[in-house]
Motif scaffolding. Sequence first.
Motif, PDB file in Angstrom:
ATOM      1  N   ASN A  78     -56.074  40.582 -45.910  1.00 24.47           N
ATOM      2  CA  ASN A  78     -54.500  39.275 -46.042  1.00 24.47           C
ATOM      3  C   ASN A  78     -54.569  38.201 -45.102  1.00 24.47           C
ATOM      4  N   TYR A  79     -55.257  37.388 -45.646  1.00 27.16           N
ATOM      5  CA  TYR A  79     -56.208  35.721 -44.710  1.00 27.16           C
ATOM      6  C   TYR A  79     -54.725  34.334 -45.913  1.00 27.16           C
ATOM      7  N   THR A  80     -53.924  33.419 -44.849  1.00 29.31           N
ATOM      8  CA  THR A  80     -53.892  32.617 -44.726  1.00 29.31           C
ATOM      9  C   THR A  80     -54.214  31.515 -44.068  1.00 29.31           C
ATOM     10  N   TYR A  81     -54.446  30.390 -44.516  1.00 28.71           N
ATOM     11  CA  TYR A  81     -55.767  28.832 -43.976  1.00 28.71           C
ATOM     12  C   TYR A  81     -54.814  27.836 -43.707  1.00 28.71           C
ATOM     13  N   PRO A  82     -55.087  26.978 -43.748  1.00 30.03           N
ATOM     14  CA  PRO A  82     -53.937  25.780 -43.928  1.00 30.03           C
ATOM     15  C   PRO A  82     -55.314  24.711 -44.439  1.00 30.03           C
ATOM     16  N   VAL A  83     -55.267  24.058 -45.026  1.00 25.90           N
ATOM     17  CA  VAL A  83     -55.934  22.925 -45.909  1.00 25.90           C
ATOM     18  C   VAL A  83     -55.892  21.330 -45.471  1.00 25.90           C
TER      19      VAL A  83
ATOM     20  N   LYS B 243     -57.080  26.363 -59.177  1.00 29.33           N
ATOM     21  CA  LYS B 243     -57.264  24.732 -59.780  1.00 29.33           C
ATOM     22  C   LYS B 243     -56.002  24.474 -58.288  1.00 29.33           C
ATOM     23  N   PHE B 244     -56.423  23.439 -57.571  1.00 26.81           N
ATOM     24  CA  PHE B 244     -54.803  23.190 -57.152  1.00 26.81           C
ATOM     25  C   PHE B 244     -55.022  22.053 -55.946  1.00 26.81           C
ATOM     26  N   GLY B 245     -53.768  21.683 -56.338  1.00 28.98           N
ATOM     27  CA  GLY B 245     -54.087  20.014 -55.440  1.00 28.98           C
ATOM     28  C   GLY B 245     -52.839  20.235 -54.614  1.00 28.98           C
ATOM     29  N   PHE B 246     -54.200  20.122 -52.538  1.00 28.97           N
ATOM     30  CA  PHE B 246     -53.677  19.792 -52.195  1.00 28.97           C
ATOM     31  C   PHE B 246     -52.779  19.038 -50.764  1.00 28.97           C
ATOM     32  N   THR B 247     -51.479  18.418 -49.961  1.00 33.88           N
ATOM     33  CA  THR B 247     -50.929  17.389 -49.670  1.00 33.88           C
ATOM     34  C   THR B 247     -52.065  17.792 -48.231  1.00 33.88           C
ATOM     35  N   HIS B 248     -51.951  17.520 -47.523  1.00 35.93           N
ATOM     36  CA  HIS B 248     -52.031  17.562 -45.854  1.00 35.93           C
ATOM     37  C   HIS B 248     -51.778  19.127 -44.910  1.00 35.93           C
ATOM     38  N   SER B 249     -50.310  18.954 -45.874  1.00 34.25           N
ATOM     39  CA  SER B 249     -49.750  20.223 -45.347  1.00 34.25           C
ATOM     40  C   SER B 249     -50.254  21.904 -45.986  1.00 34.25           C
ATOM     41  N   GLY B 250     -50.970  21.755 -47.003  1.00 31.93           N
ATOM     42  CA  GLY B 250     -51.494  22.340 -47.901  1.00 31.93           C
ATOM     43  C   GLY B 250     -51.581  24.430 -47.073  1.00 31.93           C
ATOM     44  N   HIS B 251     -51.388  24.832 -48.243  1.00 36.46           N
ATOM     45  CA  HIS B 251     -52.086  26.388 -47.350  1.00 36.46           C
ATOM     46  C   HIS B 251     -52.281  27.484 -48.697  1.00 36.46           C
ATOM     47  N   VAL B 252     -53.607  28.081 -48.827  1.00 40.42           N
ATOM     48  CA  VAL B 252     -54.343  28.942 -49.018  1.00 40.42           C
ATOM     49  C   VAL B 252     -53.985  29.913 -48.415  1.00 40.42           C
ATOM     50  N   SER B 253     -52.977  31.444 -49.613  1.00 38.60           N
ATOM     51  CA  SER B 253     -53.182  32.345 -48.553  1.00 38.60           C
ATOM     52  C   SER B 253     -54.037  33.117 -50.006  1.00 38.60           C
TER      53      SER B 253
END
Length: 442
Positions: free
Chosen positions: A124-129, A44-54
């Motif tokens: 292996n994927y990285t996504y911007p939030v 569980k994580f709080g993302f800002t407008h520049s968040g990323h999840v890998s």
Amino acid sequence: MGKSASTTAAAALVLLLFFISPSTAEIKTLSITSDTRPMILLEKFGFTHSGHVSIAVSSVSVVASGGSQPDPSRLGFFLLSEESLLQVLTEIQQNPSFCVLDSRYTMHLFTFRKLSPPPAATANYTYPVTIPNEYSIFFANCAPETSVSMLVHTELYNLDADSEHSRDYLSAGQTHLPTLFSLFSVAYFAFLALWIYICYSNKLSLHRIHLLMAALLLMKALNLLCAAEDKHYVKVTGTPHGWDVLFYIFQFIRVVLLFTVIVLVGTGWSFLKPFLQEREKKVLMIVIPLQVLANVASVVIGETGPFIKDWVTWNQVFLLVDIICCCAIIFPIVWSIRSLRETSKTDGKAARNLAKLTLFRQFYIVVIGYLYFTRIVVFALKTIAAYKYQWVSNLAEEAASLAFYVVMFYMFRPVEKNEYFVLDEEEEEAAEIALRDEEFEL
């Protein structure tokens, strides 16, 4: 999924999101073995407008009970905000065979259809939030009677506002915690220096309990210092670099010392009497082993994360043990109040006993207020505060703890002429009248 499985998944989803608190590190490698749960909460994580999840998965193995290979699009990862939780639960309740991966309220990441061909079976994927919020990362298994084994490596971070290439691995609501814990650590070290000065200046009134209280201040300061370093390294690198081990050690010693000091002060040990009664010893014998269990639960909660099957159970163990300990330390104070009330009728020292009675009543109220605030009010703040302001609950908890320490240490400080224990004849006569009035009221 069958109806019972859907109901279980919904219940587990609510429980997990209710209990979960952000974990110690935001770069994690999770090992999932032969797991048949329809939904597994990973982080569980709080993302800002520049968040990323890998997310990187490897060593993937999917085994169906019927022997046939399940549809790989029925197994995958998604993000879910707390605002969308109720809508997803409603969809599951309305349609028992509904797959959460088909919900329009979830943010899809990828399914097993994107895995490399066996035997490698990796992705292996990285996504911007793009939409700032607090999200929970889930793995969904919508293939009935199918077990999944895999290694999951997750990296959750926000890009720093000052630098687009600098990663902040702390959740948006926790990014201020290193500074917060550092400031409180400095405050406790200053408190400790003042306490040592007071003890040194009043050697004749010094008791063993005052030395134990000094040790408590030292452990609290070191605990906060390690917490600050822990959060700092997680913020910068994604892992605590061993500071979490020191944090748990000092946290365990600090909590045991805190409950022990409250029990000993509440019984009047050292400065009123040099011994403990049998029932008071039993309280300590109960509280200390329970704190060992609570510390083990705390380590499991902090180091493993919510993906393990027994994670909710460990949370419940921790809460139950904490409640038992909080209740147990109240009894010695109540016993002291009752004992002083009975003694005041027979020993002829009405003023002294009335003063002690007043002191322990005040201490009782202070302890109750501290426990109520840190267990209920702080929990309410964590629940209702926006994800960006999760640090406010930490601030409230530490401020309440510091206030409690200051009041307790002031009440039981080593001074030559303690206002509670040195009284003149006029106060003695006034106290006798007060005690008689109190007995009449009772």
